[in-house]
Design a protein around this motif. Structure first.
Motif, PDB file in Angstrom:
ATOM      1  N   ARG A 223      34.405  82.862  82.641  1.00 19.41           N
ATOM      2  CA  ARG A 223      33.049  82.955  83.208  1.00 19.41           C
ATOM      3  C   ARG A 223      32.615  84.404  83.397  1.00 19.41           C
ATOM      4  NH1 ARG A 223      32.662  82.640  89.259  1.00 19.41           N
ATOM      5  NH2 ARG A 223      30.723  81.527  88.878  1.00 19.41           N
ATOM      6  N   GLN A 224      33.475  85.358  83.056  1.00 17.92           N
ATOM      7  CA  GLN A 224      33.105  86.776  83.107  1.00 17.92           C
ATOM      8  C   GLN A 224      32.219  87.183  81.932  1.00 17.92           C
ATOM      9  OE1 GLN A 224      36.574  89.457  84.217  1.00 17.92           O
ATOM     10  NE2 GLN A 224      37.692  87.566  83.763  1.00 17.92           N
ATOM     11  N   PHE A 225      32.152  86.373  80.869  1.00 20.51           N
ATOM     12  CA  PHE A 225      31.455  86.774  79.656  1.00 20.51           C
ATOM     13  C   PHE A 225      29.934  86.751  79.860  1.00 20.51           C
ATOM     14  CE2 PHE A 225      35.139  84.529  77.282  1.00 20.51           C
ATOM     15  CZ  PHE A 225      36.006  85.549  77.644  1.00 20.51           C
ATOM     16  N   PRO A 226      29.233  87.873  79.664  1.00 20.99           N
ATOM     17  CA  PRO A 226      27.777  87.888  79.844  1.00 20.99           C
ATOM     18  C   PRO A 226      27.027  86.933  78.919  1.00 20.99           C
ATOM     19  CG  PRO A 226      28.650  90.126  79.743  1.00 20.99           C
ATOM     20  CD  PRO A 226      29.776  89.212  79.370  1.00 20.99           C
ATOM     21  N   HIS A 227      27.522  86.738  77.682  1.00 23.04           N
ATOM     22  CA  HIS A 227      26.854  85.860  76.718  1.00 23.04           C
ATOM     23  C   HIS A 227      27.483  84.471  76.668  1.00 23.04           C
ATOM     24  CE1 HIS A 227      24.094  88.782  74.718  1.00 23.04           C
ATOM     25  NE2 HIS A 227      24.992  89.643  75.137  1.00 23.04           N
ATOM     26  N   GLY A 228      28.344  84.166  77.607  1.00 19.52           N
ATOM     27  CA  GLY A 228      28.898  82.828  77.697  1.00 19.52           C
ATOM     28  C   GLY A 228      29.926  82.516  76.616  1.00 19.52           C
ATOM     29  N   ASN A 229      30.231  81.232  76.468  1.00 22.94           N
ATOM     30  CA  ASN A 229      31.179  80.745  75.473  1.00 22.94           C
ATOM     31  C   ASN A 229      30.464  79.937  74.398  1.00 22.94           C
ATOM     32  OD1 ASN A 229      33.889  81.521  76.508  1.00 22.94           O
ATOM     33  ND2 ASN A 229      33.240  80.331  78.288  1.00 22.94           N
ATOM     34  N   VAL A 230      30.871  80.157  73.145  1.00 22.76           N
ATOM     35  CA  VAL A 230      30.335  79.436  72.001  1.00 22.76           C
ATOM     36  C   VAL A 230      31.467  78.599  71.407  1.00 22.76           C
ATOM     37  CG1 VAL A 230      29.348  79.667  69.699  1.00 22.76           C
ATOM     38  CG2 VAL A 230      28.628  81.226  71.520  1.00 22.76           C
ATOM     39  N   PHE A 231      31.198  77.305  71.212  1.00 22.72           N
ATOM     40  CA  PHE A 231      32.213  76.398  70.669  1.00 22.72           C
ATOM     41  C   PHE A 231      31.973  76.145  69.188  1.00 22.72           C
ATOM     42  CE2 PHE A 231      33.860  73.777  74.536  1.00 22.72           C
ATOM     43  CZ  PHE A 231      34.270  74.949  75.148  1.00 22.72           C
ATOM     44  N   VAL A 232      33.073  76.044  68.419  1.00 27.82           N
ATOM     45  CA  VAL A 232      33.015  75.662  67.012  1.00 27.82           C
ATOM     46  C   VAL A 232      33.779  74.349  66.860  1.00 27.82           C
ATOM     47  CG1 VAL A 232      33.561  76.292  64.641  1.00 27.82           C
ATOM     48  CG2 VAL A 232      32.882  78.072  66.280  1.00 27.82           C
ATOM     49  N   LEU A 233      33.081  73.307  66.382  1.00 27.85           N
ATOM     50  CA  LEU A 233      33.635  71.958  66.290  1.00 27.85           C
ATOM     51  C   LEU A 233      33.464  71.418  64.879  1.00 27.85           C
ATOM     52  CD1 LEU A 233      31.715  70.819  69.452  1.00 27.85           C
ATOM     53  CD2 LEU A 233      34.191  71.005  69.412  1.00 27.85           C
ATOM     54  N   GLY A 234      34.295  70.437  64.519  1.00 25.93           N
ATOM     55  CA  GLY A 234      34.156  69.789  63.227  1.00 25.93           C
ATOM     56  C   GLY A 234      35.497  69.325  62.697  1.00 25.93           C
ATOM     57  N   SER A 235      35.458  68.387  61.774  1.00 22.98           N
ATOM     58  CA  SER A 235      36.690  67.885  61.174  1.00 22.98           C
ATOM     59  C   SER A 235      37.338  68.929  60.270  1.00 22.98           C
ATOM     60  CB  SER A 235      36.396  66.622  60.356  1.00 22.98           C
ATOM     61  OG  SER A 235      35.843  65.607  61.163  1.00 22.98           O
TER      62      SER A 235
ATOM     63  N   LYS B 206      37.764  92.174  79.294  1.00 23.96           N
ATOM     64  CA  LYS B 206      36.599  92.884  78.793  1.00 23.96           C
ATOM     65  C   LYS B 206      36.106  92.234  77.508  1.00 23.96           C
ATOM     66  CE  LYS B 206      37.903  97.340  80.814  1.00 23.96           C
ATOM     67  NZ  LYS B 206      38.210  98.769  80.549  1.00 23.96           N
ATOM     68  N   ALA B 207      35.135  91.370  77.625  1.00 27.47           N
ATOM     69  CA  ALA B 207      34.531  90.707  76.461  1.00 27.47           C
ATOM     70  C   ALA B 207      33.107  90.321  76.810  1.00 27.47           C
ATOM     71  CB  ALA B 207      35.338  89.484  76.060  1.00 27.47           C
ATOM     72  N   ASP B 208      32.231  90.359  75.807  1.00 28.49           N
ATOM     73  CA  ASP B 208      30.831  89.986  76.003  1.00 28.49           C
ATOM     74  C   ASP B 208      30.602  88.505  75.768  1.00 28.49           C
ATOM     75  OD1 ASP B 208      29.900  92.709  76.436  1.00 28.49           O
ATOM     76  OD2 ASP B 208      30.244  93.021  74.294  1.00 28.49           O
ATOM     77  N   ILE B 209      31.426  87.912  74.911  1.00 30.10           N
ATOM     78  CA  ILE B 209      31.197  86.522  74.512  1.00 30.10           C
ATOM     79  C   ILE B 209      32.523  85.895  74.079  1.00 30.10           C
ATOM     80  CG2 ILE B 209      30.706  87.111  72.092  1.00 30.10           C
ATOM     81  CD1 ILE B 209      28.538  84.921  72.124  1.00 30.10           C
ATOM     82  N   GLY B 210      32.638  84.598  74.288  1.00 26.35           N
ATOM     83  CA  GLY B 210      33.787  83.875  73.784  1.00 26.35           C
ATOM     84  C   GLY B 210      33.384  83.024  72.587  1.00 26.35           C
TER      85      GLY B 210
END
Length: 441
Positions: free
Chosen positions: A58-70, A119-123
């Motif tokens: 939750r420290q990431f300013p740009h939040g977390n992005v998920f990659v999903l798929g078979s 130290k990360a802007d986004i996950g």
């Protein structure tokens, strides 16, 4: 709609996380000294601190992005990470393919300080669909991309509709943006439901009919038969549309304007992954997004380990292709540069049910030099079924590799290894490439 940067979340208490992080780091160091990565360090930390994933990310300013798929998750995660970094963001990702909670926690342990600072802007997180809801509840993703729903791991998932339900549950936890494959029948149906809700900003990528027709076997996508009429009626504009593929060169139209790019691996499936990654990056970055920067990032990115990767060993060039399920196997075989002169196929016990191999078109092979892995006999029988000659059948992968490498070098100088996941991990280790995280960076 772009998710604007937000102030950093509350920094995790040093006293609360010092011991769990220290324990995980020690276990991680020991695992790496033994010659490979492991999800066990993350398991240890999560046992000591169940909210570790939530509080650290939750420290990431740009939040977390998920990659999903078979299929295509690891490649798209790698592509998206490259694009974000090219735009100046510091990215946390799970490049080793550790897409279960403990795997993600292990990746975090490689970067987090003992005080819990990361130290990360986004996950950018690759997520296993079976654990997706649990991970989503912990990481609260701001955006997600779903690549496809294809027949995969029947022994585990039983039927595509069960995976469809998993995707729906994960999307319910996403706060801002969802990007979908317009040409996947289930995902088009899901899009209709999400449009009715009006809660999320939706984006789409896809392929032209000509691009699909150019592939010998198209794209092996599962249909949502129950809602086929809804899917058929849904026609949506896409931002990125794959028009053509020639080897590793893809032509993709962005808002109707065609651009050509050379990717790190060949095939229609890699072009689709690129379209997905660029579409999601545009949504997440908003006005900061540059298409030229994104294309340049993809053209300079290396392939993900074991997925179209070429490694050098004692002066020999070895191309490694992943045999995961019918769709991934067929697409990788379809885009081989003719029948490989020197080829090995290896299957592990991790492939529980290989009956789908009989639905695959293996006519591209003129022969297979070596068949290996615990299920080598099964693969040999499959080849014999189509009257394809095979040479050595050696279940022990180390012995099989030695046999392969000692044989006469092919005229094109390249050997092709088609391996399922477990055999790919072992083969890379035997070839001196055991560090998956470094290999994917």
């Amino acid at each position: 709609m772009s998710r604007p940067p937000k102030p950093l979340g509350t920094r995790p208490s040093a006293a609360r996380y010092f011991i769990p992080i220290l324990a995980g780091k020690v276990v991680r160091l020991l695992a790496r000294l033994r010659g490979g990565g492991s999800a066990f360090p993350g398991y240890v930390t999560l046992k000591l601190a169940p909210r570790f994933l939530h509080d650290i990310t939750r420290q990431f300013p740009h939040g977390n992005v998920f990659v999903l798929g078979s299929n295509g998750k690891s490649t798209t995660t790698h592509m998206l990470t490259s694009i974000m970094r090219a735009h100046g963001l510091t990215v946390f990702t799970n490049p080793s393919g550790g897409n279960l909670p403990q795997g993600i926690a292990s990746s975090l342990l490689g970067q987090v300080s003992l005080s819990g600072r990361l130290k990360a802007d986004i996950g950018v997180i690759e997520v296993d669909e079976a654990f997706g809801k649990v991970i989503a509840e912990a990481l609260t993703p701001s955006a997600a991309v779903i690549l496809n729903l294809q027949i995969d791991q029947i022994y585990r998932f039983h039927e595509p509709e069960r995976v469809a339900g998993m995707f729906r549950d994960i999307v319910a936890e996403v706060s801002d943006v969802v990007v979908l494959n317009r040409d996947d029948h289930f995902l088009r149906t899901l899009a209709g439901r999400l449009e009715e809700e009006g809660r999320l900003d939706l984006g789409f990528f896809g392929l032209t009919d000509e691009a699909v027709a150019s592939a010998p076997h198209g794209q092996v996508i599962a249909r949502d038969y129950e809602n086929e009429s809804i899917a058929a009626d849904a026609v949506r504009e896409v931002y990125a549309e794959v028009q053509a593929v020639d080897g590793a060169t893809a032509t993709i139209a962005f808002d109707g304007v065609a651009r050509s790019m050379r990717l790190s691996a060949r095939g229609l499936h890699y072009a689709v992954d690129a379209a997905a990654a660029i579409t999601l990056a545009r949504k997440v970055l908003g006005e900061r997004f540059s298409l030229d920067t994104a294309i340049s990032a993809l053209e300079s990115a290396k392939p993900v380990y074991g997925r179209g990767e070429t490694v050098q060993h004692n002066g020999q060039e070895l191309e490694i292709l992943l045999l995961k399920n019918l769709a991934s196997f067929q697409m990788n075989v379809d885009y081989l540069d003719g029948a490989p002169e020197s080829v090995m196929i290896a299957l592990d016990e991790g492939s529980k049910d290989l009956s789908w191999l009989y639905a695959a078109d293996v006519s591209k092979f003129s022969h297979v030099d070596v068949v290996s892995g615990p299920k080598a006999a099964f693969m040999a029988l499959r080849l014999a079924y189509d009257n394809i000659d095979y040479g050595t059948v050696e279940p022990d992968l180390e012995k099989a590799l030695k046999t392969m490498l000692a044989s006469e070098l092919p005229s094109d100088g390249k050997r092709t290894l088609i391996l399922d996941y477990d055999q790919m991990i072992l083969a890379r280790k035997l070839l001196g490439h055991s560090d998956l995280e470094r290999g994917a960076s």
